[in-house]
Design a protein around this motif. Structure first.
Motif, mmCIF file in Angstrom:
data_model
loop_
_atom_site.group_PDB
_atom_site.id
_atom_site.type_symbol
_atom_site.label_atom_id
_atom_site.label_comp_id
_atom_site.label_asym_id
_atom_site.label_seq_id
_atom_site.Cartn_x
_atom_site.Cartn_y
_atom_site.Cartn_z
ATOM 1 N N LEU A 6 -2.786 23.785 24.464
ATOM 2 C CA LEU A 6 -2.272 23.137 24.987
ATOM 3 C C LEU A 6 -2.361 21.723 24.234
ATOM 4 O O LEU A 6 -3.241 20.847 24.534
ATOM 5 C CB LEU A 6 -2.868 23.028 25.940
ATOM 6 N N MET A 23 1.661 24.368 23.535
ATOM 7 C CA MET A 23 1.793 23.782 24.375
ATOM 8 C C MET A 23 1.620 23.050 25.348
ATOM 9 O O MET A 23 1.291 22.775 25.405
ATOM 10 C CB MET A 23 1.808 25.139 25.679
ATOM 11 N N ASP A 28 -1.658 27.809 13.581
ATOM 12 C CA ASP A 28 -0.092 28.704 13.861
ATOM 13 C C ASP A 28 -0.386 29.851 12.961
ATOM 14 O O ASP A 28 0.277 30.720 13.118
ATOM 15 C CB ASP A 28 0.946 27.154 13.978
ATOM 16 N N MET A 58 -2.128 28.827 32.622
ATOM 17 C CA MET A 58 -1.515 29.576 31.469
ATOM 18 C C MET A 58 -2.367 30.601 30.996
ATOM 19 O O MET A 58 -1.616 30.758 29.499
ATOM 20 C CB MET A 58 -1.538 27.767 30.022
ATOM 21 N N LYS A 62 7.080 24.528 25.346
ATOM 22 C CA LYS A 62 6.547 24.844 24.336
ATOM 23 C C LYS A 62 7.030 24.392 22.567
ATOM 24 O O LYS A 62 8.337 24.156 22.534
ATOM 25 C CB LYS A 62 6.811 27.105 23.824
ATOM 26 N N THR A 97 -4.437 34.934 26.487
ATOM 27 C CA THR A 97 -3.502 34.558 25.473
ATOM 28 C C THR A 97 -4.059 33.385 24.669
ATOM 29 O O THR A 97 -5.043 32.758 24.577
ATOM 30 C CB THR A 97 -2.190 33.861 26.456
ATOM 31 N N LYS A 98 -3.225 33.235 23.433
ATOM 32 C CA LYS A 98 -3.576 32.251 22.551
ATOM 33 C C LYS A 98 -2.243 31.193 22.787
ATOM 34 O O LYS A 98 -1.413 30.531 22.174
ATOM 35 C CB LYS A 98 -2.980 33.342 21.300
ATOM 36 N N LYS A 99 -3.481 30.619 22.929
ATOM 37 C CA LYS A 99 -2.275 29.336 23.246
ATOM 38 C C LYS A 99 -3.490 28.052 22.998
ATOM 39 O O LYS A 99 -4.402 27.688 22.548
ATOM 40 C CB LYS A 99 -2.473 29.273 25.092
ATOM 41 N N TYR A 145 -1.581 30.922 17.398
ATOM 42 C CA TYR A 145 -1.524 30.225 18.401
ATOM 43 C C TYR A 145 0.082 29.976 19.295
ATOM 44 O O TYR A 145 0.847 28.556 18.620
ATOM 45 C CB TYR A 145 -2.194 28.964 18.453
ATOM 46 N N ASP A 146 0.329 29.339 20.445
ATOM 47 C CA ASP A 146 1.347 28.511 20.692
ATOM 48 C C ASP A 146 1.229 27.251 21.422
ATOM 49 O O ASP A 146 -0.250 27.034 21.839
ATOM 50 C CB ASP A 146 1.892 29.693 22.265
ATOM 51 N N MET A 187 -5.061 30.846 30.094
ATOM 52 C CA MET A 187 -5.567 31.227 28.837
ATOM 53 C C MET A 187 -6.631 31.815 28.151
ATOM 54 O O MET A 187 -6.919 32.394 26.928
ATOM 55 C CB MET A 187 -6.754 28.989 28.099
#
Length: 687
Positions: A523, A627, A620, A514, A581, A519-521, A624-625, A516
């Motif tokens: 999980l 996922m 949020d 992903m 997502k 990126t802003k994720k 952040y996504d 990470m």
């Protein structure tokens, strides 16, 4: 002899002393003694508050003559890092003087001790640290067979390590228990002659007599020699006579024939004293009652009131053989389990400079409105809880690929039974914050030491947040666990959940897949639950789906709080083979894997309600996504309802205050993130 409840001494014969009834009596005697000292302290504070002009200045380290010696600063040094924490409660309980503790520590111990003292906020206590690594070269050339290792030689370096304006210091091993005010020991400095530079108690074993076994050859000593577990050091005089050069010359001379030390610094001190007997002041033996095997310690006391310092100087420590060891153990444990919050008391009659943190806290407390119906909630947010990081040994080696993940959770005593199961399900590092009283922390210690599973796991960091106040400060406790994770990523979960087998490895692979790192994720690990205390844990997603269809498992809280996890979209998850997502929705509170630098939990939320919801909302807001992982799951195990959820359900004022805190959180979010945060306020109003 043991003191009776009316103050007279009570003799227990040897046959009675080992009975359960006698052990109960010993405990009662100790508790009575603690109450007596507390009442004595209360009376002294009352007298001091009524008297005027009885103040004396806060001196650096020397005892000056003024109206009373009570206000003079006493300096104490320890050379063995965090093990010195066991000494603190008894020092602070008996003391009537300001104290300045000096610690020679490594980096980890410095972090632990600094955190504890900063959060303890004990008035009239100063703390200074000295880097052991900078001093090791001074003594590393000395071969030493003692189990204390290089730290057992550090006392030799004190004239160099400590500030040059520090004239006197009490040096203590960490395996001692005080049974009196340390000011009594400090007062003995006044009995030194002009030439005496060091105060010691005679060694109570036959070690230095050289008759313990055939060909036993100890280092040279004066008579029985001296024990260095308790030392009065006149630093100013030691510097004057050239101590650094003198101990080195002594060590070099004796090592030519002895080859190594057997008792670390003690051997070198004794060889030095043998050559310079005029420099030593012999302390009464009750200032260092030595409980190693085959000692004459029983000659140091005839009744409990004689005892001043108990020294557990056997490698067996609390398991040493001694006629009165059960009593000594109880004395030690009584203070270990004593509520440390009670030791934050002021020293009445002694002017002290309040720390900036104390001043700031007092100002914030004064600004609270006691008529506010939510006063208790706001007061809780300002409570400073003592924190003891790394309560047990922790050993973690970072991975080279920077994908490691720490499981982060918090718990209290009633969830302790989950720890072994979590360790079996998650082999990676764990950061746990435990909300406990001092007595519960000792119970946890015994539990962990008795557990084969927990004993064998060194990559679990246990951090104690000590209880105080009427609420469970759940987000503060979570933040302690989060801030002390040592990996690039964290899995934010609750201790009631068991991760699927293999989740640790699966999440590490997902972090890479992903991207990470760039990126802003967040999980999402889908959450399920069982109502059965005995569960055949599913070994795969297919097995979990089968159990879901049979009614053995459920999606988490579907029957009482569906909004909490509905956005996970369990229907889609059933057939998903790739991450997907999902959008934030009101009251969404999934369990997620994020970068360690994620926002902290909002500490205004205590007890039950909105403690995780607010955190996901802020993730949020920071874009952040969310996922959902297709092949990950965790299962909630059943337990009795917490006290806080019971309060939430039964108290309308509790629920009203929670709504007030929600509104204030929304306002703060809007100020922080601007118009982007308006959607949360709008969503809340539409519920």
């Amino acid at each position: 002899h043991f003191p009776s409840l009316d103050g007279r001494s009570l003799l227990l014969t040897p046959c009675l002393a080992d009975t359960p009834a006698a052990q109960v009596l010993e405990r009662a005697v100790l508790e009575s003694r603690v109450r007596e000292v507390e009442e004595e302290n209360r009376q002294i504070r009352l007298q001091l508050s009524q008297s005027q002009g009885m103040r004396c200045p806060f001196h650096r380290s020397t005892l000056h003559h003024c109206h009373t010696e009570k206000c003079n600063l006493i300096t104490v040094l320890h050379c063995r890092g965090t093990t010195s924490l066991t000494l603190m409660p008894v020092f602070l309980f008996f003391r009537r003087n300001p104290l300045h503790f000096h610690f020679i520590t490594d980096t980890v111990a410095n972090r632990i001790l600094s955190s504890l003292f900063q959060s303890w906020m004990v008035p009239s206590v100063q703390v200074s640290f000295y880097d052991a690594d900078e001093l090791k070269s001074e003594v590393s050339w000395i071969p030493n067979k003692h189990y204390s290792g290089i730290y057992g030689l550090m006392k030799l370096t004190l004239t160099k390590a400590l500030p040059s304006d520090l004239s006197k210091v009490i040096v203590l091993d960490t395996d001692i228990t005080f049974a009196t005010d340390i000011a009594e020991l400090w007062g003995i400095f006044r009995k030194f002659t002009d030439k005496q530079v060091i105060g010691l108690v005679e060694n109570q074993s036959d070690w230095y007599l050289g008759n313990l076994w055939k060909n036993h050859k100890p280092w040279p000593a004066l008579g029985r020699g001296f024990n260095t577990g308790v030392i009065l050091l006149y630093l100013e005089r030691l510097r004057r006579i050239g101590w650094e050069q003198m101990w080195r010359l002594t060590a070099e001379r004796e090592l030519m024939s002895m080859l190594s030390t057997s008792l670390a610094d003690q051997d070198i001190f004794n060889a030095f004293i043998k050559q310079n007997p005029v420099l030593v002041h012999q302390l009464p033996c009750f200032w260092n009652v030595q409980l190693s095997d085959h000692t004459r310690s029983e000659q140091c006391y005839t009744e409990v009131s004689d005892l001043k310092v108990i020294h557990w100087n056997s490698p067996k420590k609390l398991r040493v053989k001694n006629k009165h060891v059960e009593f000594f153990r109880n004395l030690y444990l009584t203070f270990l389990e004593y509520d440390g919050n009670l030791l934050r008391r002021e020293l009445f009659g002694c002017p002290t400079q309040a720390s900036p943190e104390s001043v700031k806290l007092q100002k914030a407390l004064e600004e609270l409105d006691e008529d506010d119906q939510c006063y208790d909630f706001r007061r809780e947010r300002l409570t400073v809880h003592r924190v003891h990081l790394y309560f047990l040994q922790y050993d973690y080696t970072p991975t080279e690929d920077n994908t490691d993940i720490t499981l982060v959770a918090q718990l209290s005593m009633d969830r302790l039974q989950m720890l072994e199961a979590i360790c079996k399900h998650w082999e990676g590092p764990i950061s746990l914050a435990l909300y406990m009283s001092d007595a519960e922390a000792q119970q946890f210690l015994r539990y962990a030491q008795a557990s084969e599973v927990l004993k064998n796991r060194k990559n679990v960091g246990y951090h104690i947040v000590y209880k105080e106040g009427q609420f469970y400060p759940v987000n503060l406790v979570r933040n302690v666990a989060l801030k002390n994770a040592n990996t690039p990523y964290v899995f934010l979960t609750d201790v009631d959940f068991l991760p699927m087998y293999g989740l640790y490895d699966y999440l590490r692979k997902s972090v890479v897949q992903m991207d990470m790192a760039h990126t802003k994720k967040a999980l999402v690990v889908p959450a399920f639950e069982t109502l059965r205390y005995r569960l055949s844990f599913p070994k795969s997603k297919a097995e979990l789906l089968s159990m879901l269809d049979m009614g053995t498992l459920y999606t988490f809280r579907y029957h009482v709080w569906p909004k909490g996890h509905a956005p996970t979209n369990y229907a889609k998850w059933r057939t998903a083979t790739t991450p997907y997502k999902v959008e934030w929705e009101p009251d969404f509170e999934p369990y997620v894997v994020v970068r360690r630098e994620c926002p902290e939990y909002d500490q205004r939320f205590v007890g039950f309600g909105w403690n995780k919801v607010s955190h996901i909302m802020e993730l949020d807001a920071q874009e952040y996504d969310l996922m959902v992982l297709p092949n990950a799951f965790m299962i909630h195990m059943p337990h009795a309802p917490s006290f806080d959820i019971s309060k939430f359900r039964s108290s309308s004022s509790y629920r009203n205050c929670l709504n007030t805190l929600k509104d204030e959180f929304h306002q703060d979010l809007s100020r922080k993130y601007g118009s982007a945060a308006l959607k949360y306020l709008t969503a809340q109003r539409n519920i």
